[in-house]
Design a protein around this motif. Sequence first.
Motif, PDB file in Angstrom:
ATOM      1  N   SER A  76      -3.869   0.718  -8.269  1.00  0.00           N
ATOM      2  CA  SER A  76      -3.740   2.062  -7.707  1.00  0.00           C
ATOM      3  C   SER A  76      -4.997   2.915  -7.806  1.00  0.00           C
TER       4      SER A  76
ATOM      5  N   THR B 217      -3.835   3.505  -0.395  1.00  0.00           N
ATOM      6  CA  THR B 217      -4.079   3.056  -1.771  1.00  0.00           C
ATOM      7  C   THR B 217      -3.314   1.772  -2.070  1.00  0.00           C
TER       8      THR B 217
ATOM      9  N   TRP C  67       0.827  -1.203   0.000  1.00  0.00           N
ATOM     10  CA  TRP C  67       0.000   0.000   0.000  1.00  0.00           C
ATOM     11  C   TRP C  67       0.859   1.251   0.000  1.00  0.00           C
TER      12      TRP C  67
ATOM     13  N   ARG D 241      -8.623   2.262  -3.135  1.00  0.00           N
ATOM     14  CA  ARG D 241      -8.090   2.571  -1.809  1.00  0.00           C
ATOM     15  C   ARG D 241      -9.058   2.083  -0.739  1.00  0.00           C
TER      16      ARG D 241
ATOM     17  N   TRP E  77      -5.363   8.585   2.588  1.00  0.00           N
ATOM     18  CA  TRP E  77      -5.681   7.610   1.553  1.00  0.00           C
ATOM     19  C   TRP E  77      -4.695   6.461   1.656  1.00  0.00           C
TER      20      TRP E  77
ATOM     21  N   CYS F 215     -12.069  -2.004  -0.234  1.00  0.00           N
ATOM     22  CA  CYS F 215     -11.399  -1.120  -1.197  1.00  0.00           C
ATOM     23  C   CYS F 215     -12.401  -0.654  -2.244  1.00  0.00           C
TER      24      CYS F 215
END
Length: 549
Positions: free
Chosen positions: A189, A184, A171, A192, A182, A204
């Motif tokens: 990508s 992510t 991440w 998040r 955030w 996510c």
Amino acid sequence: MRALKIFTIILAIILFGCQPVQLPNDTQKPDVENTDPGENNPEGEEPGDNEEPGDNEEPGDNEEPQESYYVKVAQSFSDWSGDYIITYTSGSSVLVLSSYSDTKGYGVEIGSKLTSQGIHSNDGDQYKAVVEKSGNGYTINVSGIGYIGLESAKNSVNMTTTTPSSDAYRWTFSYKDGGSVWITNLGRSNYRLQWNASANIFRCYTGSQKELTIYRRGISTGSTTGGGNSGNAGGGNDDEGNSDSGDNGGDTGGDNGENDGDIPTPVPGQSGKYGWYELPVISYSQSGSYMIDNNDQNLYYAHHMCAGGEKGPGGKTARNYTVCFSAKHHVPVWVAAPRHTMYQSGASRTDAYAKDPSIPSDIQYNSKSTGGGCNKGHMLGSAERLSSSATNKQVFYYTNIAPQYTDTFNTGGGGWNTLEDWVDGQVCSDTLYVVIGAYFEKYTDRRGYTDSPATISYGGRSDVSRPTMFYYILMRTKKGSSGKALKDCTASEIKCAAFVRSHKTPKGVSVSEKDLMSVSDLEKITGFTYFPNVPQAPKSSYSASDWGL
């Protein structure tokens, strides 16, 4: 009955008579974990119980920092590694990621645990998410869940209990205005981690749900009020002395300064539970990962634990040093540390000059270049931290380096080198506690040498203050090998004094009574309060004869 007693004594001799007797001197085998010669205790120098810095002072269970808090992240970090709790926070509601099932993360309400200082570690540790660097991102290992990731491009979250090696379980972190962070996924990508308020789950998403608030484990700002003028630290171990009962305070273990990596929270004017003997009093607030003085916003603090695996009594990580660094002068104001032979061998000088990761980068030197007639003067010397290469690298942080005159002060036979060499002779098995400091106002010492403030180009910047005076404050037992922690000593068993030299001190000046000053008198000059964790220390007086002068 008498015969029974005699029999008991004879039996004890038979059973235990071969056991070595501990002697309070350098020949004593320390009752300490990981004290093999060449590790944290050099050959032939293994500190005894009291010899380990801080030795007797080894922090007990009560030294565990009980004033650690998870503090809301309010800035970005160059390195996001650390302990966090991941939440959706709205008003007084704090839903923390706490469990997992079938591609969903679930939250539990802990809003009632949120205080003005953050969420106490006692309440937050059970939900801890350990963030560690991995590849081009970070792994997140959540207590009770495992490593979280995203294995496919859909609204979900996955987990594994094995250490991940793919970007699906890595991440990136990005702080956003408004207080959210955030998190992510590195492999996907556009996804998040977010909170789905309708389904009450963490998953996510591509940005359609609620943003997260995360809290980073740090130190309580406390309700402390300042101690000395410019901050002062306190802290130690308690064992070290002091036992202080407070929580903060000073030294954390006298012993080598150990602390398990948990940083002490100093309480001004108190000896404090951590009571590291060497620490001055400080009062600070935690701002992100930085500790800033409550009374002087130009002062920053950092505690550095030994990075090479050095251990002290109880197997806890040995401490290296604490620094107070000035954003105004761009120079260390003081460095406090234990001195003991356990730190002095096992590795070589690294010359690894670098910025201190625990102090804001923009207030430090930009390079190891010199100027203003000065070279690079260590506050805590390289030769004093050779127990491992990793630990030696820490004394090459720019926050431990001050400008010192090249030709007369920081050179062979120079004013500072002469004092440093003399101080080396004061290191003892009971541990020598030192504060090495710099001063920036016009100063004339007892020999009549005067230096005035100046701003110089140094370290790749043009706004560095050249100190006018440097000092050493020393404290130890008079015997040096008493086997006693300072907390157990009377004032008559302790010696402490300040050794002060103008930056204009020339070469060839031997250490003498003229360098001496009471610690209390130096406090009046610098505004700091020293050795709060050893309240019986004779700070208001000194005897040159105690120091062989």
